[in-house]
Motif scaffolding. Sequence first.
Motif, PDB file in Angstrom:
ATOM      1  N   ILE A 251      -4.578  -3.027   8.181  1.00  0.00           N
ATOM      2  CA  ILE A 251      -3.329  -3.067   8.961  1.00  0.00           C
ATOM      3  C   ILE A 251      -2.206  -2.422   8.144  1.00  0.00           C
ATOM      4  O   ILE A 251      -1.444  -1.600   8.636  1.00  0.00           O
ATOM      5  N   TRP A 252      -2.147  -2.786   6.847  1.00  0.00           N
ATOM      6  CA  TRP A 252      -1.077  -2.227   6.010  1.00  0.00           C
ATOM      7  C   TRP A 252      -1.201  -0.711   5.878  1.00  0.00           C
ATOM      8  O   TRP A 252      -0.214   0.006   5.915  1.00  0.00           O
ATOM      9  N   LYS A 253      -2.428  -0.228   5.701  1.00  0.00           N
ATOM     10  CA  LYS A 253      -2.591   1.227   5.541  1.00  0.00           C
ATOM     11  C   LYS A 253      -2.208   1.956   6.828  1.00  0.00           C
ATOM     12  O   LYS A 253      -1.669   3.052   6.776  1.00  0.00           O
ATOM     13  N   THR A 254      -2.481   1.313   7.963  1.00  0.00           N
ATOM     14  CA  THR A 254      -2.069   1.923   9.236  1.00  0.00           C
ATOM     15  C   THR A 254      -0.538   2.025   9.256  1.00  0.00           C
ATOM     16  O   THR A 254       0.024   3.032   9.673  1.00  0.00           O
ATOM     17  N   LEU A 255       0.114   0.954   8.771  1.00  0.00           N
ATOM     18  CA  LEU A 255       1.580   0.982   8.731  1.00  0.00           C
ATOM     19  C   LEU A 255       2.081   2.052   7.754  1.00  0.00           C
ATOM     20  O   LEU A 255       3.046   2.767   8.047  1.00  0.00           O
ATOM     21  N   THR A 256       1.421   2.166   6.606  1.00  0.00           N
ATOM     22  CA  THR A 256       1.828   3.191   5.630  1.00  0.00           C
ATOM     23  C   THR A 256       1.761   4.568   6.293  1.00  0.00           C
ATOM     24  O   THR A 256       2.684   5.381   6.162  1.00  0.00           O
ATOM     25  N   PHE A 257       0.676   4.800   7.043  1.00  0.00           N
ATOM     26  CA  PHE A 257       0.540   6.078   7.747  1.00  0.00           C
ATOM     27  C   PHE A 257       1.645   6.240   8.794  1.00  0.00           C
ATOM     28  O   PHE A 257       2.290   7.286   8.888  1.00  0.00           O
TER      29      PHE A 257
ATOM     30  N   ASN B   5      -4.781   6.275   1.085  1.00  0.00           N
ATOM     31  CA  ASN B   5      -4.279   5.299   2.050  1.00  0.00           C
ATOM     32  C   ASN B   5      -3.825   5.973   3.344  1.00  0.00           C
ATOM     33  O   ASN B   5      -4.033   5.459   4.442  1.00  0.00           O
ATOM     34  N   LEU B   6      -3.187   7.132   3.209  1.00  0.00           N
ATOM     35  CA  LEU B   6      -2.705   7.848   4.400  1.00  0.00           C
ATOM     36  C   LEU B   6      -3.865   8.319   5.270  1.00  0.00           C
ATOM     37  O   LEU B   6      -3.818   8.210   6.493  1.00  0.00           O
ATOM     38  N   VAL B   7      -4.925   8.807   4.618  1.00  0.00           N
ATOM     39  CA  VAL B   7      -6.077   9.294   5.381  1.00  0.00           C
ATOM     40  C   VAL B   7      -6.743   8.133   6.123  1.00  0.00           C
ATOM     41  O   VAL B   7      -7.063   8.232   7.306  1.00  0.00           O
TER      42      VAL B   7
ATOM     43  N   ILE C  85       7.881   2.554   0.420  1.00  0.00           N
ATOM     44  CA  ILE C  85       7.098   3.316  -0.539  1.00  0.00           C
ATOM     45  C   ILE C  85       7.553   3.036  -1.974  1.00  0.00           C
ATOM     46  O   ILE C  85       6.759   3.076  -2.899  1.00  0.00           O
ATOM     47  N   ALA C  86       8.820   2.671  -2.136  1.00  0.00           N
ATOM     48  CA  ALA C  86       9.350   2.459  -3.470  1.00  0.00           C
ATOM     49  C   ALA C  86       8.907   1.136  -4.100  1.00  0.00           C
ATOM     50  O   ALA C  86       9.157   0.891  -5.260  1.00  0.00           O
TER      51      ALA C  86
ATOM     52  N   TYR D 176       0.840  -1.209   0.000  1.00  0.00           N
ATOM     53  CA  TYR D 176       0.000   0.000   0.000  1.00  0.00           C
ATOM     54  C   TYR D 176       0.869   1.250   0.000  1.00  0.00           C
ATOM     55  O   TYR D 176       1.534   1.572   0.987  1.00  0.00           O
ATOM     56  N   LEU D 177       0.863   1.933  -1.135  1.00  0.00           N
ATOM     57  CA  LEU D 177       1.697   3.115  -1.289  1.00  0.00           C
ATOM     58  C   LEU D 177       1.148   4.287  -0.474  1.00  0.00           C
ATOM     59  O   LEU D 177      -0.012   4.283  -0.067  1.00  0.00           O
ATOM     60  N   ALA D 178       1.997   5.279  -0.276  1.00  0.00           N
ATOM     61  CA  ALA D 178       1.605   6.450   0.519  1.00  0.00           C
ATOM     62  C   ALA D 178       0.765   7.417  -0.323  1.00  0.00           C
ATOM     63  O   ALA D 178       1.121   8.579  -0.511  1.00  0.00           O
ATOM     64  N   THR D 179      -0.358   6.932  -0.822  1.00  0.00           N
ATOM     65  CA  THR D 179      -1.273   7.822  -1.542  1.00  0.00           C
ATOM     66  C   THR D 179      -2.090   8.579  -0.493  1.00  0.00           C
ATOM     67  O   THR D 179      -2.186   8.133   0.659  1.00  0.00           O
ATOM     68  N   ILE D 180      -2.697   9.680  -0.904  1.00  0.00           N
ATOM     69  CA  ILE D 180      -3.490  10.471   0.042  1.00  0.00           C
ATOM     70  C   ILE D 180      -4.585   9.585   0.660  1.00  0.00           C
ATOM     71  O   ILE D 180      -4.791   9.588   1.868  1.00  0.00           O
TER      72      ILE D 180
END
Length: 178
Positions: free
Chosen positions: A153-159, A75-77, A175-176, A69-73
Amino acid sequence: MWKPVLTGFVVAAVIVAGFLTFGCGALQNARFCAKNGTAAAMTVRSPARHDAYIRNQMPVTYRGRRNQYLATIGNLVEGARIYDQRCASCHGMMGIGDGEAGEKLVIPPADLSRSLGEQLYRDDFFYWSIAEGGAEFETAMPPFKDELKPGEIWKTLTFMRAAFAENNGAAQDAIALP
Ligand code: HEC
């Protein structure tokens, strides 16, 4: 005639050296002081968990999992929302382990920013910790595998990586990914 100048110079040098030596003792929370280990030494995290990870004793099913899960807006939100609702009470708004609910725990909530900043701890370490919690290590870290979907869980980690990682090396790595 040079003597007073020289004496003045030596006195000034002693004052500067004194400040550099004792300044961090007086200002322990100052950002620049954390680098020499003051803050890190005060942080507690479960030694058993880290030991198990380093010895490769994490359950096979979690080993080598990578965050896709990339750091897109978006996913971060979503990650921020989950973190605020389920994690901040213990780990604190900034991830340093100072949440109110964690104050009375014998093993306090980990300073997430610390492990996030260490390359040794890869995505699988965080996923495993969040999914299984601390039952195996007798800590109050709750298991989230039945409450959160893997993607959550992954999006929480991305954040967490974007918001808390002290050293962005590990974050860039995640992120890469394709
Ligand atoms: C009831 C308090 C509590 C809540 C809520 C909580 N944690 Fe924890 N967490 C802990 C404690 C205590 C530890 C340290 C002991 C351990 O590692 O099991 C910990 C450890 C961790 C670790 C291991 C970090 C390390 O470097 O050792 C991660 C990752 C983590 N928590 C993530 C989360 C996430 C993400 C959430 C929300 C989805 C969350 N925690 C919710 C108490 C909590």
